[in-house]
Design a protein around this motif. Structure first.
Motif, PDB file in Angstrom:
ATOM      1  N   GLY A   1       0.816  -1.206   0.000  1.00 48.87           N
ATOM      2  CA  GLY A   1       0.000   0.000   0.000  1.00 48.87           C
ATOM      3  C   GLY A   1       0.854   1.261   0.000  1.00 48.87           C
ATOM      4  O   GLY A   1       0.665   2.175  -0.818  1.00 48.87           O
ATOM      5  N   LEU A   2       1.828   1.325   0.925  1.00 46.05           N
ATOM      6  CA  LEU A   2       2.734   2.471   0.969  1.00 46.05           C
ATOM      7  C   LEU A   2       3.605   2.539  -0.283  1.00 46.05           C
ATOM      8  O   LEU A   2       3.945   3.634  -0.754  1.00 46.05           O
ATOM      9  N   PHE A   3       3.954   1.376  -0.825  1.00 42.49           N
ATOM     10  CA  PHE A   3       4.748   1.354  -2.055  1.00 42.49           C
ATOM     11  C   PHE A   3       3.995   2.037  -3.197  1.00 42.49           C
ATOM     12  O   PHE A   3       4.556   2.895  -3.897  1.00 42.49           O
TER      13      PHE A   3
ATOM     14  N   ALA B   1      -7.044   0.860  -4.071  1.00 43.64           N
ATOM     15  CA  ALA B   1      -8.084   0.232  -3.246  1.00 43.64           C
ATOM     16  C   ALA B   1      -7.982  -1.289  -3.301  1.00 43.64           C
ATOM     17  O   ALA B   1      -8.141  -1.982  -2.279  1.00 43.64           O
ATOM     18  N   LEU B   2      -7.716  -1.849  -4.481  1.00 44.08           N
ATOM     19  CA  LEU B   2      -7.558  -3.297  -4.592  1.00 44.08           C
ATOM     20  C   LEU B   2      -6.339  -3.785  -3.822  1.00 44.08           C
ATOM     21  O   LEU B   2      -6.379  -4.843  -3.173  1.00 44.08           O
ATOM     22  N   VAL B   3      -5.251  -3.028  -3.894  1.00 42.44           N
ATOM     23  CA  VAL B   3      -4.047  -3.414  -3.152  1.00 42.44           C
ATOM     24  C   VAL B   3      -4.328  -3.415  -1.657  1.00 42.44           C
ATOM     25  O   VAL B   3      -3.947  -4.341  -0.930  1.00 42.44           O
ATOM     26  N   TRP B   4      -4.984  -2.386  -1.165  1.00 41.79           N
ATOM     27  CA  TRP B   4      -5.322  -2.341   0.262  1.00 41.79           C
ATOM     28  C   TRP B   4      -6.246  -3.483   0.658  1.00 41.79           C
ATOM     29  O   TRP B   4      -6.154  -4.019   1.754  1.00 41.79           O
ATOM     30  N   ARG B   5      -7.133  -3.850  -0.237  1.00 41.78           N
ATOM     31  CA  ARG B   5      -8.128  -4.874   0.101  1.00 41.78           C
ATOM     32  C   ARG B   5      -7.485  -6.254   0.214  1.00 41.78           C
ATOM     33  O   ARG B   5      -7.832  -7.041   1.099  1.00 41.78           O
ATOM     34  N   PHE B   6      -6.539  -6.551  -0.694  1.00 42.98           N
ATOM     35  CA  PHE B   6      -5.978  -7.894  -0.734  1.00 42.98           C
ATOM     36  C   PHE B   6      -4.612  -7.994  -0.072  1.00 42.98           C
ATOM     37  O   PHE B   6      -4.027  -9.079  -0.059  1.00 42.98           O
TER      38      PHE B   6
ATOM     39  N   LEU C   1     -10.046   7.923  -1.234  1.00 42.58           N
ATOM     40  CA  LEU C   1     -10.068   7.442  -2.620  1.00 42.58           C
ATOM     41  C   LEU C   1     -11.376   7.833  -3.316  1.00 42.58           C
ATOM     42  O   LEU C   1     -11.377   8.270  -4.478  1.00 42.58           O
ATOM     43  N   LYS C   2     -12.495   7.695  -2.622  1.00 46.34           N
ATOM     44  CA  LYS C   2     -13.764   8.112  -3.218  1.00 46.34           C
ATOM     45  C   LYS C   2     -13.798   9.624  -3.444  1.00 46.34           C
ATOM     46  O   LYS C   2     -14.365  10.097  -4.436  1.00 46.34           O
TER      47      LYS C   2
END
Length: 638
Positions: free
Chosen positions: A272-274, A327-332, A352-353
């Motif tokens: 996420g930070l990356f 958002a996908l990276v944070w989710r998975f 993000l929204k």
């Protein structure tokens, strides 16, 4: 512990209070008996509280992350020597699979498909006879992809060779597309070369990582391959930052450190930070590049709606794609911070929204502003009749105000939606804004009066931009509006900024048409009929003039004898012209009337005083003549 004693006392009192109402269940008796047990009470007093359990969970989470990261790095380091063996084994398996089904090796098939695509692209270039712009290059790449796709899907390939071919063909198409976009950007040759090299290495790295599982490569070896490619990408990024001599030395050092930190975040698994770091470094340049590439591919007019939609829309798509990917990276990603606290998760996804909302608001505002600016730049002289000219004038009056109101509305609505996505209750804000608006209305009645008066002036179409008006002691050409005032340019230069509430009755001197009347004094012995014919002839000459003719609505005519003056006959003249040009035409008419009357023996009246023998009568005559002359001077000035 105190809370255990309180719980025991509450249960005891509750049981005693309800003892007379209903029989106590057996489970309650068992619970009371357990709480009275000395061993149970001793264990409860020594048990850790909720805060200590939470601390232990946090420590366990950090320890788990540290252990997983250490094991991952150790596995990657140990798998680096095995990369050639794993690669050769996967290549042999793929080759054997292809040969066992009667197919050629994957490398040969890949070269053949590439050759087919290049031949189709060459034929397309010959038919088009030019491929200079980005749009032509993208069309050629599309033909290249279509030709390879037709041949690829025309044959039945084994499972493993099919996956390898598909991945590398997609990688080739992706690299060619990115290279075409880089060529279209306004970059130096060295920067273009570095960008293409970086893109090529990144595409190969993604393709190699995606083939790990289908080719049954050891996951540790796949991660090791990705690690090696990441080092190559880091080296290219650092080399590009160091070699950019146009930047200051401090900026180059900061960029190199930032690249190293971003790479370290990826190595330790903080994806996420990356990605946040990647977007912070690359997104501004990517947005500029995307706008230039879109403008190069579709060269519309600079202020056209299509160009604004294309450039702004392409940038919005890039930012929205980045937000969705994050958002996908944070989710998975199990190591992401959003999984540790629901408050952090709500704020993160709200941000993000909010980015998407701001992008939509920005796109809508720029589309509306481009449309308004294009309507304002239309020249009023292009109108073919008076109705179109009036409509253009009304639009040039109302559209600037509408643009300002629209900007405020878009900003307020977008701000409220962003606050709502961040978890802020906007209901109290709206109610408070309403109360503040009422208080502001009572405290600034003059401002409200000006705004409301301006609205009704515009609804009544009392004046437009470019018209000459007079209101009380103010007069001038309308140059513009705000929500509370109008800006008037006096014909001598000064500018009046007049609040709408101070205008009062407005005299519009530039609407539709103007009837201009003037008088000429001739001697009593002048030929009136001859003067009328001369005036008619002068009117026809002015009407036929190519410069003055379009300014006339009705030509110059002599109306007849207006009155008998003290020194001659007063003749009245009139003409109808377009607004604002009557003075200019009247000066031309004066010059022609003088020349025509002089050439045809019509004398102008001149003041004269007859002095008789009686001194008293002569003095009275002189005084009367002076008063008459003064009265006429005042009348002419009015």
């Amino acid at each position: 512990m105190k809370w255990i004693a309180g719980l025991f006392l509450a249960l005891t009192m509750s049981a005693f209070a309800h003892a007379q109402e209903a029989p106590r269940p057996q489970k309650v008796d068992d619970l009371v008996r357990l709480l009275q047990d000395p061993e149970v009470r001793s264990w409860l007093e020594k048990a850790p509280g909720p805060s200590s359990i939470a601390v232990e969970e946090v420590d366990a989470g950090l320890a788990t992350w540290e252990e997983a990261t250490r094991s991952r790095i150790d596995g990657v380091v140990q798998a680096v020597p095995r990369i050639p063996g794993e690669f050769m084994a996967a290549a042999f398996r793929t080759r054997a699979d292809a040969l066992s089904h009667g197919k050629l090796p994957v490398f040969v098939v890949f070269l053949g498909l590439t050759a087919v695509g290049l031949f189709a692209e060459w034929m397309f270039a010959r038919l088009r006879r030019h491929a200079e712009g980005l749009q032509e290059r993208l069309l050629a790449i599309g033909v290249f992809a279509a030709a390879m796709g037709v041949v690829f899907f025309a044959f039945d390939w084994p499972a493993r060779p099919r996956i390898v071919l598909l991945v590398w063909l997609l990688a080739l198409l992706a690299y060619r597309t990115v290279a075409a976009l880089i060529e279209a950007a306004v970059l130096t040759s060295s920067a273009r070369r570095r960008a293409k090299g970086f893109a090529g290495v990144a595409v190969i790295a993604i393709a190699a990582a995606s083939l790990g599982q289908p080719l049954s490569i050891d996951p540790a070896a796949t991660e090791a391959i990705s690690f090696c490619f990441s080092i190559a990408l880091l080296a290219l990024a650092v080399e590009g930052a160091v070699s950019s001599s146009e930047r200051p030395l401090g900026t180059r050092i900061s960029m190199c450190l930032a690249f190293v930190v971003i790479w370290a975040l990826w190595c330790v698994g903080l994806h996420g930070l990356f990605w946040l770091g990647v977007y912070a470094m690359a997104l501004p340049a990517v947005l500029r590049f995307t706008g230039r590439a879109a403008a190069e591919a579709f060269p519309f007019e600079p202020d056209s709606t299509k160009r604004v939609l294309l450039v702004r829309g392409s940038r919005a798509v890039v930012v929205a794609a980045a937000a969705v990917w994050l958002a996908l990276v944070w989710r998975f990603d199990p190591n992401s911070l959003v999984h540790s606290d629901h408050v952090v998760a709500a704020i993160s996804y709200g941000l993000l929204k909010s980015v998407v909302v701001l992008l939509l608001a920005d796109l809508a505002w720029h589309l509306a502003r481009s449309w308004i600016d294009r309507r304002l730049t239309v020249s009023p002289g292009l109108a073919v009749d008076a109705s179109q000219a009036a409509r253009q004038g009304r639009l040039r009056t109302l559209l600037p105000i509408f643009r300002n109101v629209l900007a405020v509305m878009v900003a307020v609505v977008a701000g409220l939606i962003v606050l709502a996505e961040l978890g802020v209750e906007i209901g109290p804000l709206i109610a408070g804004a309403g109360i503040f608006g009422v208080a502001l209305g009572f405290g600034s009645q003059t401002l409200v009066k000006d705004v409301v008066s301006g609205v009704f002036y515009l609804l009544d179409d009392a004046f437009r931009v470019g018209e000459y008006i007079q209101a009380k002691s103010y007069k001038g050409t309308v140059e513009g509006f705000s929500l509370r005032s109008v800006r008037l340019r006096h014909h001598r230069g000064p500018v009046f900024t007049v609040p709408f509430g101070e205008l009062g009755a407005v005299e519009n001197m530039s609407r539709d048409w103007v009837i201009d009347k003037f008088r000429v004094n001739v001697s009593y012995d002048a030929d009136i009929e001859k003067a009328r014919k001369l005036a008619k002839k002068i009117g026809e000459e002015l009407k036929a003039d190519p410069e003055l003719g379009p300014l006339f609505i009705e030509p110059l005519k002599m109306k007849g004898v207006e009155e008998f003056g003290d020194y001659g006959i007063v003749l009245s003249f009139a003409m109808t012209t377009v607004p604002g040009m009557q003075t200019y035409i009247r000066r031309k008419a004066y010059a022609k009337i003088r020349e025509a009357f002089k050439a045809n023996g019509i004398d102008f009246a001149t003041p004269s005083v007859q002095v008789g023998g009686d001194a008293r009568d002569s003095a009275a005559a002189v005084a009367t003549a002076i008063r008459t002359q003064q009265a006429k001077g005042v009348a002419e000035e009015a």
